[in-house]
Design a protein around this motif. Sequence first.
Motif, mmCIF file in Angstrom:
data_model
loop_
_atom_site.group_PDB
_atom_site.id
_atom_site.type_symbol
_atom_site.label_atom_id
_atom_site.label_comp_id
_atom_site.label_asym_id
_atom_site.label_seq_id
_atom_site.Cartn_x
_atom_site.Cartn_y
_atom_site.Cartn_z
ATOM 1 N N THR A 76 6.324 5.526 5.173
ATOM 2 C CA THR A 76 5.350 4.445 5.188
ATOM 3 C C THR A 76 5.645 3.479 4.047
ATOM 4 O O THR A 76 5.805 3.901 2.891
ATOM 5 C CB THR A 76 3.921 4.993 5.039
ATOM 6 O OG1 THR A 76 3.649 5.893 6.121
ATOM 7 C CG2 THR A 76 2.906 3.854 5.075
ATOM 8 N N ILE A 78 4.247 0.174 1.983
ATOM 9 C CA ILE A 78 3.080 -0.646 1.664
ATOM 10 C C ILE A 78 3.575 -1.868 0.895
ATOM 11 O O ILE A 78 4.138 -1.731 -0.200
ATOM 12 C CB ILE A 78 2.056 0.147 0.825
ATOM 13 C CG1 ILE A 78 1.599 1.396 1.598
ATOM 14 C CG2 ILE A 78 0.866 -0.724 0.471
ATOM 15 C CD1 ILE A 78 0.677 2.294 0.802
ATOM 16 N N VAL A 162 6.518 2.951 9.131
ATOM 17 C CA VAL A 162 5.215 2.305 9.287
ATOM 18 C C VAL A 162 5.077 1.278 8.167
ATOM 19 O O VAL A 162 5.150 1.623 6.987
ATOM 20 C CB VAL A 162 4.071 3.328 9.223
ATOM 21 C CG1 VAL A 162 2.720 2.626 9.373
ATOM 22 C CG2 VAL A 162 4.238 4.393 10.302
ATOM 23 N N LYS A 164 2.849 -1.499 6.212
ATOM 24 C CA LYS A 164 1.452 -1.856 5.968
ATOM 25 C C LYS A 164 1.371 -2.961 4.918
ATOM 26 O O LYS A 164 1.488 -2.691 3.724
ATOM 27 C CB LYS A 164 0.663 -0.622 5.502
ATOM 28 C CG LYS A 164 0.620 0.507 6.526
ATOM 29 C CD LYS A 164 -0.245 1.656 6.057
ATOM 30 C CE LYS A 164 -0.348 2.749 7.113
ATOM 31 N NZ LYS A 164 -1.230 3.853 6.689
ATOM 32 N N THR A 166 -0.393 -5.530 2.431
ATOM 33 C CA THR A 166 -1.671 -5.707 1.757
ATOM 34 C C THR A 166 -2.057 -7.179 1.792
ATOM 35 O O THR A 166 -1.274 -8.043 2.204
ATOM 36 C CB THR A 166 -1.580 -5.225 0.301
ATOM 37 O OG1 THR A 166 -0.669 -6.082 -0.421
ATOM 38 C CG2 THR A 166 -1.062 -3.797 0.227
ATOM 39 N N ILE A 191 3.820 -2.125 12.619
ATOM 40 C CA ILE A 191 3.054 -2.845 11.607
ATOM 41 C C ILE A 191 1.581 -2.521 11.828
ATOM 42 O O ILE A 191 1.022 -2.826 12.877
ATOM 43 C CB ILE A 191 3.283 -4.362 11.702
ATOM 44 C CG1 ILE A 191 4.781 -4.682 11.596
ATOM 45 C CG2 ILE A 191 2.509 -5.093 10.613
ATOM 46 C CD1 ILE A 191 5.113 -6.140 11.861
ATOM 47 N N VAL A 192 0.951 -1.899 10.852
ATOM 48 C CA VAL A 192 -0.449 -1.490 10.981
ATOM 49 C C VAL A 192 -1.216 -1.944 9.741
ATOM 50 O O VAL A 192 -0.629 -2.331 8.720
ATOM 51 C CB VAL A 192 -0.574 0.039 11.165
ATOM 52 C CG1 VAL A 192 0.154 0.490 12.416
ATOM 53 C CG2 VAL A 192 -0.009 0.765 9.957
ATOM 54 N N ASP A 193 -2.540 -1.865 9.831
ATOM 55 C CA ASP A 193 -3.399 -2.265 8.719
ATOM 56 C C ASP A 193 -3.454 -1.172 7.650
ATOM 57 O O ASP A 193 -3.230 0.005 7.917
ATOM 58 C CB ASP A 193 -4.811 -2.560 9.230
ATOM 59 C CG ASP A 193 -4.846 -3.753 10.177
ATOM 60 O OD1 ASP A 193 -3.993 -4.658 9.994
ATOM 61 O OD2 ASP A 193 -5.698 -3.774 11.082
ATOM 62 N N MET A 194 -3.802 -1.612 6.448
ATOM 63 C CA MET A 194 -3.994 -0.678 5.346
ATOM 64 C C MET A 194 -5.232 0.178 5.595
ATOM 65 O O MET A 194 -6.208 -0.270 6.195
ATOM 66 C CB MET A 194 -4.157 -1.453 4.042
ATOM 67 C CG MET A 194 -2.870 -2.047 3.497
ATOM 68 S SD MET A 194 -1.996 -0.871 2.462
ATOM 69 C CE MET A 194 -3.107 -0.733 1.073
ATOM 70 N N SER A 195 -5.188 1.418 5.127
ATOM 71 C CA SER A 195 -6.333 2.309 5.218
ATOM 72 C C SER A 195 -6.908 2.537 3.821
ATOM 73 O O SER A 195 -6.305 2.159 2.808
ATOM 74 C CB SER A 195 -5.917 3.643 5.844
ATOM 75 O OG SER A 195 -4.987 4.319 5.008
ATOM 76 N N ASP A 198 -4.527 4.572 1.774
ATOM 77 C CA ASP A 198 -3.398 3.835 1.213
ATOM 78 C C ASP A 198 -3.822 3.069 -0.038
ATOM 79 O O ASP A 198 -3.087 3.021 -1.032
ATOM 80 C CB ASP A 198 -2.832 2.864 2.252
ATOM 81 C CG ASP A 198 -2.288 3.581 3.468
ATOM 82 O OD1 ASP A 198 -1.709 4.667 3.313
ATOM 83 O OD2 ASP A 198 -2.448 3.057 4.585
#
Length: 219
Positions: A76, A78, A162, A164, A166, A191-195, A198
Motif C-alpha cells: 500500500t 500513501i 494499492v 491512497k 492524501t 486507487i482508493v481513499d484513505m482510511s 492509514d
Amino acid sequence: MASVDTGGGEEKKGKPKKQTLRVDFTPMVDMNMLLITFFMFCTTLSKPQIMDIAMPTDEKLNKEDEVKVKESKAITLILGADDKIYYYTGMPDYTDYTTLKETTFASEGGIRDVLLERNQKIVDQMRELRHEKFVTNKKMSDEEFKNRARDIKSDKDGQVVVIKPTSEATYRNLVDALDEMQICSIDKYAIVDMSEGDQFLVENLKTKGAYGAEAAAPK
C-alpha cells in the motif's frame, strides 16, 4: 517567378562590358515544397502515451466475485505532502509505528527500488521479452508483444499495489505513482481513499509512536 538580377551600373570607357546575370529560384522553391510533402507523408508522427485506468463500479460484488490477494504480494502506497510516500506491505501493525516506511519518488533509493525488488521476477521476464523483440527477434509483431506482456504481468506472483492519495498530495504525485506502475511492470493496482487506519499510521510515524500512545489504535 523568383529571380535575382545582377547587372552593372554605368559603363566606363576602357573597361569590359559587364554581363547581366539572372538566377531563377523557381525550381528551388518547387523542390523544397516536394521535400516538405515527402517528409510529411513518410515521417512517423509520435503517438500519444496513454494509460488505461479501470474505474471502480457501484455494483456490489458477491464473495465469489471478489479477488483475493495474498498478504505477501500486497503493498500500500500513501501519497503525502512534499512528494513523500509512505508504504507498508501486507496488513499493517498499528501497535508498531515502524510498520509504515517513508520514501520519495527519487530515481535511486526511492519507491521505484522498492517496487522493482518486490516485483523482480516479472521485471526480469519483461526485460527478456523486450530484448527478444528489439534485438533478437525484430519481426515480432506489436500484437504478439502485447499479448505476451499481458500474460507475464498477470502472473500470480505479480505484486498488487494499492495507491491512497492524501489531501496534501498533488495531482502530479498521483501521475508519478501511476508511471511507476508501468516502469515496474505492475499490472494490478488500484486507487482508493484513505482510511482512518492509514491516517493513524501516518500520524504515528511522524511522532515516532507518541500519537499511538495517546490515541486508540484502529481495530
